[in-house]
Design an enzyme around this catalytic site. Structure first.
Site, PDB file in Angstrom:
ATOM      1  N   ASP A 175      -9.724  -0.053   2.368  1.00 46.81           N
ATOM      2  CA  ASP A 175      -9.652   0.531   1.019  1.00 46.81           C
ATOM      3  C   ASP A 175     -10.948   0.273   0.277  1.00 46.81           C
ATOM      4  OD1 ASP A 175      -7.139   1.511   1.161  1.00 46.81           O
ATOM      5  OD2 ASP A 175      -6.249   0.154  -0.323  1.00 46.81           O
TER       6      ASP A 175
ATOM      7  N   ASP B 204       0.846  -1.180   0.000  1.00 53.49           N
ATOM      8  CA  ASP B 204       0.000   0.000   0.000  1.00 53.49           C
ATOM      9  C   ASP B 204       0.894   1.248   0.000  1.00 53.49           C
ATOM     10  OD1 ASP B 204      -3.037   0.799   1.292  1.00 53.49           O
ATOM     11  OD2 ASP B 204      -1.414   2.238   1.463  1.00 53.49           O
TER      12      ASP B 204
ATOM     13  N   THR C 238      -3.213   5.888  -4.346  1.00 56.02           N
ATOM     14  CA  THR C 238      -2.042   6.606  -3.840  1.00 56.02           C
ATOM     15  C   THR C 238      -0.794   6.288  -4.648  1.00 56.02           C
ATOM     16  OG1 THR C 238      -1.778   4.848  -2.231  1.00 56.02           O
ATOM     17  CG2 THR C 238      -2.814   6.848  -1.469  1.00 56.02           C
ATOM     18  N   THR C 239      -0.591   5.004  -4.935  1.00 56.08           N
ATOM     19  CA  THR C 239       0.608   4.636  -5.683  1.00 56.08           C
ATOM     20  C   THR C 239       0.580   5.278  -7.063  1.00 56.08           C
ATOM     21  OG1 THR C 239       0.413   2.521  -4.545  1.00 56.08           O
ATOM     22  CG2 THR C 239       2.094   2.683  -6.227  1.00 56.08           C
TER      23      THR C 239
HETATM   24  P1  ADP Z   1      -3.024   2.414  -6.157  1.00 54.31           P
HETATM   25  O1  ADP Z   1      -2.351   2.700  -4.859  1.00 54.31           O
HETATM   26  O2  ADP Z   1      -2.699   3.433  -7.190  1.00 54.31           O
HETATM   27  O3  ADP Z   1      -4.487   2.153  -6.025  1.00 54.31           O
HETATM   28  P2  ADP Z   1      -2.833  -0.398  -6.782  1.00 54.31           P
HETATM   29  O4  ADP Z   1      -1.668  -1.272  -6.516  1.00 54.31           O
HETATM   30  O5  ADP Z   1      -4.060  -0.596  -5.993  1.00 54.31           O
HETATM   31  O6  ADP Z   1      -2.318   1.087  -6.685  1.00 54.31           O
HETATM   32  O7  ADP Z   1      -3.170  -0.558  -8.337  1.00 54.31           O
HETATM   33  C1  ADP Z   1      -4.264   0.082  -8.916  1.00 54.31           C
HETATM   34  C2  ADP Z   1      -4.267  -0.131 -10.420  1.00 54.31           C
HETATM   35  O8  ADP Z   1      -4.323  -1.530 -10.740  1.00 54.31           O
HETATM   36  C3  ADP Z   1      -5.504   0.513 -11.048  1.00 54.31           C
HETATM   37  O9  ADP Z   1      -5.074   1.243 -12.181  1.00 54.31           O
HETATM   38  C4  ADP Z   1      -6.365  -0.684 -11.444  1.00 54.31           C
HETATM   39  O10 ADP Z   1      -7.169  -0.416 -12.590  1.00 54.31           O
HETATM   40  C5  ADP Z   1      -5.318  -1.725 -11.745  1.00 54.31           C
HETATM   41  N1  ADP Z   1      -5.825  -3.097 -11.702  1.00 54.31           N
HETATM   42  C6  ADP Z   1      -6.658  -3.655 -10.799  1.00 54.31           C
HETATM   43  N2  ADP Z   1      -6.905  -4.948 -11.102  1.00 54.31           N
HETATM   44  C7  ADP Z   1      -6.215  -5.218 -12.238  1.00 54.31           C
HETATM   45  C8  ADP Z   1      -6.045  -6.374 -13.071  1.00 54.31           C
HETATM   46  N3  ADP Z   1      -6.648  -7.526 -12.790  1.00 54.31           N
HETATM   47  N4  ADP Z   1      -5.242  -6.279 -14.140  1.00 54.31           N
HETATM   48  C9  ADP Z   1      -4.607  -5.116 -14.414  1.00 54.31           C
HETATM   49  N5  ADP Z   1      -4.730  -4.008 -13.692  1.00 54.31           N
HETATM   50  C10 ADP Z   1      -5.514  -4.036 -12.605  1.00 54.31           C
HETATM   51 MG    MG Z   2      -5.460   0.549  -4.924  1.00 55.09          MG
END
Ligand code: ADP
Ligand code: MG
Length: 542
Positions: free
Chosen positions: A391, A65, A98-99
């Site tokens: 989240d 996270d 956030t990331t």
């Molecule tokens: P953040 O802190 O930005 O939310 P995450 O590690 O939660 O970072 O990643 C979020 C990103 O991953 C979003 O752009 C979301 O659309 C993408 N995502 C979620 N599930 C999948 C998946 N199965 N395949 C590819 N991308 C995904």
């Molecule tokens: Mg996320």
């Protein structure tokens, strides 16, 4: 020559203070911002890696996270701190992303530094980025899809997407469904405040699929006296934040007891104190007493005789939750307690046997309050579950409030980038370069997701760009490696998360690009004393 008098250089600052100007300041700042972004970059997406964080007393946290990682790090550099602030703002406003926000900001600055090398002025970049950001938000709004409140299937898919890679994959469906239940249940009674209305409680020891929602509040406590009622209906609750036992005699006054009579007297007086304490509580009308400290045996005895239930040593968090849920005021002095301070609940009851018993406070005055018992084999599991669940709850709540989503898995980013490049060509000149750089930075999100999943970023991007000619909702499902319609697949993000990502990334990048002078302030009072808020931009609100 200005600044020189009689051949002596006139320093306007102590030459030993740290002072960087122009390009130097900019390149140092960009490097610091990029360094922060690179720390979290590898955690992006469901296949992102975990970071292991060890604190000063040796506790270990495994997490991917972004906000959590940055919060846990001891970051010194002022510009790096600005990036950390982005994560905090993103978390606060959108509850997720956030990331992405930090990574986008870092990439934007990376592209900016390339253009500065090529001779583009920072001011042109700022203008271009601001222009691009505004256009990107427009594109996002056009691209977004409405979700109606009754669209449970989509909501569950969203919750499940948000927990991807964070909670146990096998139980994702059950958890997603619970998450939607929780929000639906509360929203029927009014607006949802996730942090107050939902209490997440970790119960390690059972399996994740036994996670459940309870009405009201549960305490890992039991009655202080077995003679007290096990259940109290129509509970009038007193919350007391001081011990219900001997008032410690202050250490200046010494108690002198020299004979048996005096001892007798003293004990009688003490007995009297206890009785008065209990009587006062009973007189207020309370039939349940919840105490943050100890309830002594004598006081418990008197309470019990009047049929009052007492629970002692309740944690500060629980006290706060109870106060919010029942409307009880937290009373610091027993003798200040009055009827108006009491809270209400339909029922307070003890369930289970003796020391493993639990207290349930149900049908609270604030009926929205629920507790979610997060179960899992170990504390590591429930810890991660709590973060993922939190989240997901925020995400579902914001989807509920905004009613708009966008296709995930990079679909939104590729669409924004495509349309931005098209727009850039209509602008021309050097600003066009800035807008194109902005498009590239936005597109770095799917590239990082792909790379973290072990795929080749460039070929993924090319495939996505081609696919978007036919269907703009095509994204990459990193689990299967397939290019699919993300809305059909349920890989979607709330519009608010994406909007805020663009907004905060571009705001911090332009803010950093505007700095051309860095010096260490000598006077402390130039800065806010609160270290959380020591980033000031007097030119424009951030
Ligand atoms: P953040 O802190 O930005 O939310 P995450 O590690 O939660 O970072 O990643 C979020 C990103 O991953 C979003 O752009 C979301 O659309 C993408 N995502 C979620 N599930 C999948 C998946 N199965 N395949 C590819 N991308 C995904
Ligand atoms: Mg996320």
């Amino acid at each position: 020559m200005p600044g020189h008098y009689g051949g002596q250089p006139a320093y306007i600052m102590n030459p030993r203070t740290e002072h960087k100007q122009g390009r130097d300041a900019l390149s140092v700042n960009i490097a610091a911002a990029k360094a922060v972004a690179n720390i979290v970059r590898t955690t992006l997406g469901p296949k992102g890696m975990d970071k292991m964080m060890v604190n000063s007393i040796g506790d270990i946290v495994l997490t991917n996270d972004g906000a959590m990682i940055l919060k846990g790090m001891d970051i010194e550099h002022p510009t790096a701190k600005m990036i950390v602030e982005v994560a905090r703002t993103q978390e606060e406003i959108a509850g997720d992303g956030t990331t992405s926000a930090v990574v986008t900001a870092g990439t934007l600055l990376d592209k900016a530094s390339d253009l500065i090398e090529e001779g583009v002025h920072a001011r042109v970049l700022v203008r271009g980025f601001e222009n691009a950001s505004e256009k990107a938000l427009e594109i996002l709004n056009e691209f977004a899809i409405d979700v109606s409140e009754g669209n449970r299937e989509t909501l569950e898919k969203i919750a499940s997407t948000s927990m991807s890679g964070k909670a146990s994959e096998t139980n994702k469906e059950i958890l997603a469904s619970l998450c939607v239940d929780a929000i639906l249940q509360i929203s029927k009674k009014g607006s949802v405040n996730v942090d107050n209305d939902i209490i997440l409680r970790q119960e390690p020891g059972k399996s994740v699929d036994e996670t459940e929602i309870l009405d009201g509040i549960m305490l890992n406590k039991y009655r202080v006296h077995p003679g007290m009622p096990k259940t109290v209906k129509d509970a009038k609750i007193a919350i007391i934040d001081t011990p219900l036992e001997t008032q410690k005699t202050s250490n200046t006054s010494k108690l002198q007891i020299s004979n048996a009579d005096e001892m007798q007297n003293f004990l009688a007086r003490e007995e009297d104190d206890f009785k008065q304490m209990a009587d006062h509580v009973i007189k207020s009308g309370a039939n349940v007493v919840i105490c943050s400290k100890n309830i002594g045996d004598k006081v418990a005895h008197y309470l019990q005789k009047s049929g009052v239930m007492g629970i002692r040593r309740v944690s500060d968090d629980d006290i706060r939750n109870l106060s919010y849920a029942t409307g009880a005021k937290i009373v610091k002095k027993v003798f200040d307690l009055s009827e108006e301070d009491l809270g209400h609940a339909g029922e307070v009851g003890e369930e289970g046997e003796s020391t493993v018993a639990k207290i349930f406070i149900k049908k609270c005055e604030n009926t929205k309050v629920i507790t979610i018992l997060l179960r899992g084999s170990t504390e590591h599991v429930t810890d991660n579950l709590e973060r993922a669940f939190d989240d997901a709850l925020h995400v579902i709540n914001s989807v509920f409030e905004d009613g708009k989503i966008v296709a995930g898995g990079g679909a939104a980013e590729v669409e924004i980038a495509q349309r931005l490049r098209h727009y850039a060509s209509s602008i021309g000149g050097r600003e066009q370069l800035a807008i194109t750089a902005f498009a590239d930075a936005v597109e770095s999100i799917p590239m990082d997701i792909a790379e973290n999943g072990g795929m080749d970023a460039t070929s993924v991007i090319l495939k996505l760009r081609n696919a978007h000619v036919e269907n703009p909702n095509i994204g990459l499902d990193i689990y299967s490696g397939d290019y699919l319609d993300m809305v059909e697949k349920g890989i979607v993000d709330p519009l608010r998360v994406k909007t805020q990502t663009i907004r905060s990334a571009s705001e911090v990048a332009t803010m950093i690009l505007r700095i051309d002078d860095m010096m260490r302030a000598q006077k402390k009072d130039m800065m806010d004393v609160n270290p959380e808020h020591n980033i000031h931009n007097y030119n424009r609100p951030f």
